[in-house]
Design a protein around this motif. Structure first.
Motif, PDB file in Angstrom:
ATOM      1  N   PRO A 258       0.831  -1.218   0.000  1.00  0.00           N
ATOM      2  CA  PRO A 258       0.000   0.000   0.000  1.00  0.00           C
ATOM      3  C   PRO A 258       0.860   1.261   0.000  1.00  0.00           C
ATOM      4  O   PRO A 258       1.835   1.367   0.730  1.00  0.00           O
ATOM      5  N   GLY A 259       0.503   2.200  -0.863  1.00  0.00           N
ATOM      6  CA  GLY A 259       1.219   3.466  -0.959  1.00  0.00           C
ATOM      7  C   GLY A 259       2.476   3.413  -1.812  1.00  0.00           C
ATOM      8  O   GLY A 259       3.137   4.427  -2.001  1.00  0.00           O
ATOM      9  N   GLN A 260       2.843   2.235  -2.331  1.00  0.00           N
ATOM     10  CA  GLN A 260       4.045   2.085  -3.145  1.00  0.00           C
ATOM     11  C   GLN A 260       3.687   2.027  -4.630  1.00  0.00           C
ATOM     12  O   GLN A 260       2.642   1.515  -5.003  1.00  0.00           O
ATOM     13  N   SER A 261       4.585   2.522  -5.473  1.00  0.00           N
ATOM     14  CA  SER A 261       4.364   2.481  -6.923  1.00  0.00           C
ATOM     15  C   SER A 261       5.397   1.606  -7.628  1.00  0.00           C
ATOM     16  O   SER A 261       5.534   1.656  -8.839  1.00  0.00           O
TER      17      SER A 261
ATOM     18  N   VAL B  40       3.645   2.142 -10.971  1.00  0.00           N
ATOM     19  CA  VAL B  40       2.413   1.368 -10.920  1.00  0.00           C
ATOM     20  C   VAL B  40       1.377   2.159 -10.129  1.00  0.00           C
ATOM     21  O   VAL B  40       1.675   2.685  -9.056  1.00  0.00           O
ATOM     22  N   GLU B  41       0.184   2.248 -10.675  1.00  0.00           N
ATOM     23  CA  GLU B  41      -0.899   2.904  -9.957  1.00  0.00           C
ATOM     24  C   GLU B  41      -1.856   1.852  -9.420  1.00  0.00           C
ATOM     25  O   GLU B  41      -2.401   1.056 -10.166  1.00  0.00           O
ATOM     26  N   ALA B  42      -2.044   1.860  -8.107  1.00  0.00           N
ATOM     27  CA  ALA B  42      -2.941   0.888  -7.466  1.00  0.00           C
ATOM     28  C   ALA B  42      -4.381   1.363  -7.634  1.00  0.00           C
ATOM     29  O   ALA B  42      -4.624   2.545  -7.811  1.00  0.00           O
TER      30      ALA B  42
ATOM     31  N   TYR C  29      -0.225 -11.508  -7.956  1.00  0.00           N
ATOM     32  CA  TYR C  29      -0.025 -12.317  -6.759  1.00  0.00           C
ATOM     33  C   TYR C  29      -0.037 -11.407  -5.544  1.00  0.00           C
ATOM     34  O   TYR C  29       0.741 -10.444  -5.480  1.00  0.00           O
ATOM     35  N   SER C  30      -0.918 -11.696  -4.608  1.00  0.00           N
ATOM     36  CA  SER C  30      -0.992 -10.927  -3.375  1.00  0.00           C
ATOM     37  C   SER C  30      -0.807 -11.868  -2.199  1.00  0.00           C
ATOM     38  O   SER C  30      -1.662 -12.725  -1.944  1.00  0.00           O
ATOM     39  N   PRO C  31       0.323 -11.770  -1.488  1.00  0.00           N
ATOM     40  CA  PRO C  31       0.591 -12.702  -0.392  1.00  0.00           C
ATOM     41  C   PRO C  31      -0.312 -12.482   0.812  1.00  0.00           C
ATOM     42  O   PRO C  31      -0.301 -13.267   1.725  1.00  0.00           O
ATOM     43  N   MET C  32      -1.082 -11.411   0.817  1.00  0.00           N
ATOM     44  CA  MET C  32      -1.941 -11.135   1.997  1.00  0.00           C
ATOM     45  C   MET C  32      -3.384 -11.301   1.656  1.00  0.00           C
ATOM     46  O   MET C  32      -3.868 -11.220   0.650  1.00  0.00           O
TER      47      MET C  32
END
Length: 149
Positions: A45-48, A119-121, A146-149
Motif C-alpha cells: 500500500p502506498g508504493q508504486s 504502478v498505480e494501485a 499475486y498478493s501474499p496477503m
C-alpha cells in the motif's frame, strides 16, 4: 468456540487458495520461447514499485536476448539481478537477459527479477507485459497478480 475454529479454517483455506502457484504457460511456436508462471507481486500500500517473476524456456537452437519490456499499466520495467559485493547484497540493473539455446532462465525472488516502476494501485489481473527480444520480435504475456496477503 466451534464458530471461531470454523472461521480460522475458512481463512486458512482462502489463504491456501490465494497463494497456490498456478502454472501458466504462454508459448510462441515460431520463436520456440515459452513463459511459465508469469506473476507480478501486488505492490505494498502506498508504493508504486513492484516486482515480476517467471521462467523463460527456449526450445530453439539459437540463444535469445530479452531486450525491453513495457506495459500500459507501468511507467517502466527493467531487468534486475541481486549480486553480492563485499558481503553486501545489492541490486543491479541489466540491459538484456540471455536465454540460452535449448535452455531456460528463471526470474525469482532473491535473483533475477523484473523491477516494475510507476504502478498505480489498485492493480487487477491479468497484467499484460510486452517482451521484446533480439530481431525485433515482441510478444505479449499475461502476468497474474499475486498478493501474499
Amino acid at each position: 468456540m466451534l464458530k471461531f475454529l470454523g472461521s480460522i479454517a475458512a481463512v486458512a483455506g482462502a489463504v491456501l487458495v490465494s497463494t497456490a502457484v498456478a502454472t501458466q504457460v504462454h508459448a510462441d511456436d515460431k520463436s520456440g520461447l515459452s513463459f511459465q508462471d508469469p506473476y507480478v507481486k501486488a505492490p505494498f500500500p502506498g508504493q508504486s514499485v513492484t516486482t515480476g517473476y517467471m521462467s523463460i524456456e527456449n526450445a530453439s537452437t539459437t540463444s535469445r536476448q530479452l531486450q525491453t519490456l513495457s506495459a500500459d499499466w507501468a511507467s517502466a520495467i527493467e531487468i534486475h539481478n541481486h549480486v553480492h559485493e563485499n558481503g553486501v547484497m545489492k541490486m543491479r540493473r541489466q540491459d538484456t537477459l540471455a536465454v540460452p539455446a535449448e535452455g531456460a532462465v528463471t526470474l525469482k525472488p532473491g535473483g533475477l527479477h523484473l523491477m516494475i516502476f510507476g504502478v498505480e494501485a489498485p492493480l487487477t489481473g491479468p497484467l499484460p507485459i510486452t517482451l521484446c527480444f533480439d530481431g525485433d520480435e515482441c510478444m505479449d504475456v499475461d502476468f497474474r497478480l499475486y498478493s501474499p496477503m
